[in-house]
Design a protein around this motif. Structure first.
Motif, short mmCIF file in Angstrom:
data_model
loop_
_atom_site.label_atom_id
_atom_site.label_comp_id
_atom_site.label_asym_id
_atom_site.label_seq_id
_atom_site.Cartn_x
_atom_site.Cartn_y
_atom_site.Cartn_z
N GLY B 10 0.84 -1.20 0.00
CA GLY B 10 0.00 0.00 0.00
C GLY B 10 0.88 1.25 0.00
O GLY B 10 1.77 1.37 0.83
N VAL B 11 0.61 2.14 -0.95
CA VAL B 11 1.41 3.36 -1.10
C VAL B 11 0.51 4.57 -0.84
O VAL B 11 -0.50 4.76 -1.54
CB VAL B 11 2.01 3.44 -2.53
N ALA B 12 0.87 5.37 0.17
CA ALA B 12 0.09 6.57 0.49
C ALA B 12 0.45 7.68 -0.49
O ALA B 12 1.63 8.02 -0.63
CB ALA B 12 0.39 7.02 1.92
N VAL B 13 -0.55 8.22 -1.16
CA VAL B 13 -0.32 9.32 -2.12
C VAL B 13 -1.32 10.45 -1.83
O VAL B 13 -2.39 10.23 -1.28
CB VAL B 13 -0.50 8.85 -3.60
N LYS B 14 -0.90 11.65 -2.21
CA LYS B 14 -1.83 12.78 -2.04
C LYS B 14 -2.95 12.70 -3.07
O LYS B 14 -4.09 13.00 -2.80
CB LYS B 14 -1.06 14.10 -2.17
N GLY B 74 4.57 12.06 5.14
CA GLY B 74 4.65 12.35 3.71
C GLY B 74 4.33 11.12 2.89
O GLY B 74 4.13 10.03 3.44
N PRO B 75 4.27 11.25 1.57
CA PRO B 75 3.91 10.13 0.71
C PRO B 75 4.97 9.03 0.71
O PRO B 75 6.16 9.31 0.91
CB PRO B 75 3.78 10.76 -0.68
N GLY B 76 4.56 7.80 0.49
CA GLY B 76 5.50 6.68 0.44
C GLY B 76 4.80 5.37 0.78
O GLY B 76 3.57 5.31 0.86
N ILE B 77 5.62 4.33 0.98
CA ILE B 77 5.05 3.01 1.26
C ILE B 77 4.40 3.04 2.65
O ILE B 77 5.04 3.35 3.64
CB ILE B 77 6.12 1.90 1.21
#
Lengths: 141, 141
Positions: B10-14, B74-77
């Motif tokens: 799962g990758v958190a993105v804006k 911040g964004p990332g794994i």
């Protein structure tokens, strides 16, 4: 480029011996290798999930990328590695698309894979490693 | 418990639309689904690597765990998801070993999987999701 799957997840840890038991004894994953990869400044324990591996990464010294990562972010998932059919083709395609790699050429990673990292600033914050499996068996230390 | 492999990362993105092109067009991964998972406070684009998926996760609102993660890190794994044969057995084994889960029971994740998250403080900083594949095909929106 042709992606063949998630090869492994790299997990930055302060100390492998403190962290291996969760993956090994609680989740029951088989440990398939331990390796020191001087080029990458790490030692690693490798656990096979059946589809993709978990690699615990401990810094060899303070100059290791893992030491720097731990200082900045603390322990956790450091990168995802995708297996590619051909690393040379992959690197050319990345350059053609202005995707920034860390270094211009592949180096040698764990298990003898030919690897390159893609800079997180061109992937949305994810450190992505691409890796081509070596044709011959890599001799482990 | 029996682990069957890495199900996804799962990758958190804006913003999914800003980040999907790297996975889709640069790496050439097939997009296999888009889904809103209200229980988890996310919408997701799913890309298949051939072995394991990449799920881009965008917050549905400010109360989403992904919104909180983006604020903090911040964004990332964001997490790694391991497929288990049986989620109920897995949860019991975690409790028997004093491994802290987030919630006591499984909930429903993307693609109808039965899921539970393990707290990073008992895994060495990694948010680990365990997921059992649903028996029947999950209807996508």
């Amino acid at each position: 480029m042709k992606i063949l799957g998630i090869e492994h997840i790299g997990v930055a840890v302060k100390n492998i011996s403190d962290n291996a038991p969760f993956w090994n004894h609680i989740l029951g994953l088989n440990k398939t290798g331990s390796e020191t990869v001087k080029d990458q400044g790490v030692k690693t324990d490798i656990f096979n999930t059946g589809k993709g591996k978990i690699e615990l990464l401990e810094a060899l010294d303070d100059t290791s990328p893992i030491a720097k990562y731990l200082d900045r972010r603390g322990p956790g998932i450091h990168h995802v590695c995708l297996q590619v059919e051909d690393i040379t083709t992959a690197i050319k395609e990345l350059k053609d698309n202005n995707i920034q790699t860390i270094g211009d050429h592949y180096t040698t990673g764990s298990e003898g894979y030919k690897i390159i990292f893609i800079h997180p600033k061109t992937t949305g914050g994810v450190l992505v490693e691409l890796a081509e499996k070596p044709e011959i068996n890599h001799e482990k230390e």
